[in-house]
Enzyme design. Structure first.
Site, PDB file in Angstrom:
ATOM      1  N   LYS A  91       0.812  -1.221   0.000  1.00 30.99           N
ATOM      2  CA  LYS A  91       0.000   0.000   0.000  1.00 30.99           C
ATOM      3  C   LYS A  91       0.846   1.273   0.000  1.00 30.99           C
ATOM      4  CE  LYS A  91      -4.176  -1.929   0.365  1.00 30.99           C
ATOM      5  NZ  LYS A  91      -5.201  -1.760  -0.685  1.00 30.99           N
ATOM      6  N   GLU A 113      -9.513   6.590   3.162  1.00 31.80           N
ATOM      7  CA  GLU A 113     -10.389   5.565   3.721  1.00 31.80           C
ATOM      8  C   GLU A 113      -9.521   4.357   4.065  1.00 31.80           C
ATOM      9  OE1 GLU A 113      -9.750   5.745   0.554  1.00 31.80           O
ATOM     10  OE2 GLU A 113      -9.241   3.650   0.146  1.00 31.80           O
ATOM     11  N   SER A 379       1.553  -9.681  -1.111  1.00 28.76           N
ATOM     12  CA  SER A 379       1.262  -8.248  -0.967  1.00 28.76           C
ATOM     13  C   SER A 379       1.495  -7.706   0.439  1.00 28.76           C
ATOM     14  CB  SER A 379      -0.169  -7.955  -1.406  1.00 28.76           C
ATOM     15  OG  SER A 379      -1.090  -8.745  -0.670  1.00 28.76           O
TER      16      SER A 379
HETATM   17  C1  LIG Z   1      -1.730  -7.035   2.300  1.00 29.72           C
HETATM   18  C2  LIG Z   1      -2.866  -6.597   1.447  1.00 29.72           C
HETATM   19  N1  LIG Z   1      -3.033  -7.181   0.256  1.00 29.72           N
HETATM   20  C3  LIG Z   1      -4.042  -6.843  -0.545  1.00 29.72           C
HETATM   21  C4  LIG Z   1      -4.987  -5.904  -0.177  1.00 29.72           C
HETATM   22  C5  LIG Z   1      -6.129  -5.633  -1.104  1.00 29.72           C
HETATM   23  O1  LIG Z   1      -6.039  -4.425  -1.797  1.00 29.72           O
HETATM   24  P1  LIG Z   1      -5.681  -4.389  -3.330  1.00 29.72           P
HETATM   25  O2  LIG Z   1      -6.606  -5.336  -4.023  1.00 29.72           O
HETATM   26  O3  LIG Z   1      -5.930  -2.971  -3.708  1.00 29.72           O
HETATM   27  O4  LIG Z   1      -4.282  -4.777  -3.508  1.00 29.72           O
HETATM   28  C6  LIG Z   1      -4.853  -5.259   1.067  1.00 29.72           C
HETATM   29  C7  LIG Z   1      -5.821  -4.240   1.509  1.00 29.72           C
HETATM   30  O5  LIG Z   1      -5.912  -3.839   2.644  1.00 29.72           O
HETATM   31  C8  LIG Z   1      -3.765  -5.621   1.895  1.00 29.72           C
HETATM   32  O6  LIG Z   1      -3.604  -5.044   3.102  1.00 29.72           O
END
Ligand SMILES: Cc1ncc(COP(=O)(O)O)c(C=O)c1O
Lengths: 397, 262
Positions: A91, A113, A379
């Protein structure tokens, strides 16, 4: 390179996108639209952005060959370690980019948000770094279930405001952030947390996250002698980490793009967040995309064990990738994600975020060949999810 | 379909400030929609704006949000609303607008929606999240085919160039949002706002204007009406609906007090 999967002049990806915003937001969104490309292209921006990604976020993040997972699934699995970014998830790539844009737009206040609190923490972090005032809207229910991230935001100096409207979760926090922006149009920039919202947000956020696939390319070149994988897998809430992991492979036909959506208890159970399986075209938060909704067009509150995937829509780019068949979407249940999280922890010594665990759960369904290369975007890290893991994986017994 | 739109006629013939009142459909109770409309007309309202409830009304503050949620919880849908408005024109003669968000309209089907509006006697639409560019490319032709006016908003931040574009594409009137805010956020009119009102007044637009947001009583209604053809009351009226013991008499009394008929 042909950019057929990129946003067009009108802010659309095929049938999806646009800027469905009330007139009160038009001046702000239009200012952003007319200036974001020039701002990002500017050399001073690029230098500042990349310096912060390197020295503050800790980029490039490693591309780690997961040998034991590879052995288990009889293929070549690499983990893109976004979990090692400062604040623990991808993020922050976006919030660094956007706060630099906000500065150049002359804004001194930030609104955002957050659902699980990861984007809220990443926003509060860059606001502290830049000395900007920060207000984060978070659903009243999420404030209760994500207490540690609320404390982190407060320690970083942010004001966390409970969204009491509607279902009191991420979509309502997004509504409240938009309302805040309507009421404070002159000095405030809205840092949206995924590839959602009115044009140019989806494109701008995708560009900031695209550093993920840029690094994957050069890292694979070094490790595998080719600059593309056979598969890139990422989870999709709104779709920002997926957009970043896919970005430089969108027009690479040798790479299959794989998106993991949160099926919750299963797509047929009424407790799910798998938008491409359950949604149809509609407008929410300023763009036309796929949306979980009633026949009457009221937005349905989704369900997932993972707060970061608990969103009733997906970004317009992903709706387009789905509709054109360019990306393949898997529905991953809570149980499958939990198992995958445990497996990654035990085999690789890496505790993933619950969101990322949805992407890891795709291995078993992929049937990748022994000579193929699979990159999964890890992620985020699992610290924030420990209490869920404790409960659901019975770690206390 | 060539009738003179009731909105055009009203503005052409009005001799005093025009009062437009917003009411959420199916609020306070599912079956109250026509009761509210009839009482508004009996009190002497000039235009009625019926809110189609939506789960995510981003341009609205707490009062209207909450009324939307109550109405939805009681089962209100676009289809039910058209059913309730079926015989509206037997008792209601003032112009009627539907106000709402674009997604429920899209799901109903834009053409089917417009056709129904024309059938029940709706004169125009206010869809705040339908931007001008989308309207021009995808919606205008259908709206016009069914004789529906699309009412656009302008705010203190809208540039003169954009106001000119909005004026060129508007029919009926322009909805002047009085301050940078969601509905119900502020009350009263400050000197900053008066400067903005005067600026717009000086632009000599072809369309008349109604001022909305922050108008709650006779004083603010008259103040706004000094710089426009009239004004719009929303949250203050929805609050009354939420508390009324006797809907009909309280609504009549409210409208009369704003219009100075009591
Ligand atoms: C570790 C992690 N992966 C994925 C996401 C999902 O968001 P996005 O689909 O925008 O990557 C989040 C959202 O809070 C997250 O914290």
């Amino acid at each position: 390179m042909n950019h057929s999967f990129q946003v067009d002049e009108r802010g659309y990806y095929g049938d999806f996108g646009g800027a469905f915003i009330p007139e009160m937001l038009y001046p702000n969104v239009e200012e952003l639209r007319s200036r974001y490309l020039d701002i990002i292209a500017d050399q001073s921006f690029q230098e500042e952005f990349h310096a912060l990604l390197k020295d503050y976020v800790g980029r490039p993040t490693p591309l780690f060959k997961a040998e034991r997972l590879s052995a288990k699934y009889n293929t070549n699995i690499y983990l893109k370690r976004e979990d090692l970014c400062h604040t623990g998830a991808h993020k922050v790539n976006n919030t660094i980019g956007q706060i630099l844009v906000a500065k150049r737009l002359g804004k001194n206040k930030i609104v955002a948000e957050t659902g699980a609190g990861q984007h809220g923490v990443a926003t509060a972090t860059v606001c502290a770094l830049m000395g900007m005032e920060c207000i984060v809207y978070m659903g009243a229910i999420d404030i209760e279930r994500q207490a540690p991230n609320v404390a982190r935001m407060r320690m970083l100096g942010a004001t966390v405001v409970a969204a009491q409207s509607g279902s009191k979760t991420l979509k309502d926090a997004t509504n409240e952030a938009m309302r805040h922006w309507i009421n404070n149009p002159v000095d405030t920039h809205y840092i949206i947390g995924s590839v959602v919202g009115p044009h140019p947000y989806p494109d701008m956020v995708a560009r900031f996250q695209s550093v993920i696939s840029e690094e994957i390319r050069s890292q694979l070149q070094e490790k595998e002698g080719r600059d593309y994988p056979d598969y890139v897998i990422a989870c999709v809430g709104g779709g920002s980490n997926a957009a970043g992991a896919f970005y430089h492979f969108l027009d690479e036909p040798r790479t299959q793009l794989i998106a993991a959506e949160a099926a919750g208890q299963g797509v047929g159970t009424g407790h799910s967040a798998a938008t491409t399986f359950l949604g149809k075209a509609g407008v929410l938060h300023g763009s036309k995309s796929l949306l979980m909704q009633t026949e009457d067009g009221q937005v349905i509150e989704p369900y997932s064990i993972s707060a970061g995937l608990d969103y009733p829509g997906i970004g317009p780019m992903h709706a387009h990738l789905f509709k054109t068949g360019r990306a393949k979407f898997y529905d991953i249940t809570d149980e499958e994600a939990l198992e995958a999280a445990l497996e990654c922890s035990m085999l690789e010594g890496i505790i993933p975020a619950l969101e990322s665990a949805h992407a890891l759960a795709v291995f078993g369904k992929l049937n990748a060949k022994p000579n193929e290369v699979v990159v999964v975007n890890l992620s985020g890290r699992g610290d924030k999810d420990l209490s869920t893991y404790q409960q659901r994986l019975k770690l206390n017994d | 379909m060539t009738r003179m739109n009731r909105i055009t006629k009203l503005f052409a013939e009005a001799t005093e400030p025009i009062l437009n009142v917003y009411a959420t459909a199916g609020y306070p109770n599912f079956g109250d929609t026509m009761t509210v409309l009839n009482a508004l007309q009996a009190g002497g309202v000039d235009i009625i704006e019926i809110g189609m409830p939506y789960s995510d009304p981003v341009a609205d503050g707490e009062t209207i949000q909450q009324s939307n949620q109550v109405s939805l919880d009681q089962g209100m849908t676009v289809a039910h609303l058209f059913e309730q408005l079926k015989d509206m024109r037997q008792t209601v003669s003032v112009p009627v607008l539907l106000m709402g968000y674009i997604n429920p309209v899209l799901q109903y089907g834009v053409e089917a929606f417009c056709k129904k509006c024309a059938e029940v006697g709706v004169d125009g639409l206010i869809l705040p999240d339908l931007p001008m560019a989308e309207y021009e490319s995808e919606y205008q032709a259908i709206f016009e085919q069914y004789g529906l006016y699309n009412i656009f908003l302008i705010t203190p931040q809208t540039t003169d160039a954009r106001i000119a574009q909005i004026d060129a594409i508007s029919q009926g009137f322009i909805y002047m949002v009085s301050s940078a805010s969601t509905t119900g956020a502020k009350t009263g009119i400050s000197s900053d706002q008066e400067t903005y009102f005067k600026r717009i007044e000086g632009m000599n637009l072809k369309n008349p204007r109604l001022i909305g947001f922050g108008i709650s009583d006779r004083a603010s209604f008259l103040k706004a009406s000094e710089s426009a053809a009239g004004a719009i009351i929303g949250s203050a009226f929805v609050k009354l609906l939420g508390q009324a013991q006797d809907l009909h008499s309280e609504i009549v009394g409210f409208v009369q007090s704003i219009k100075g008929k009591k």
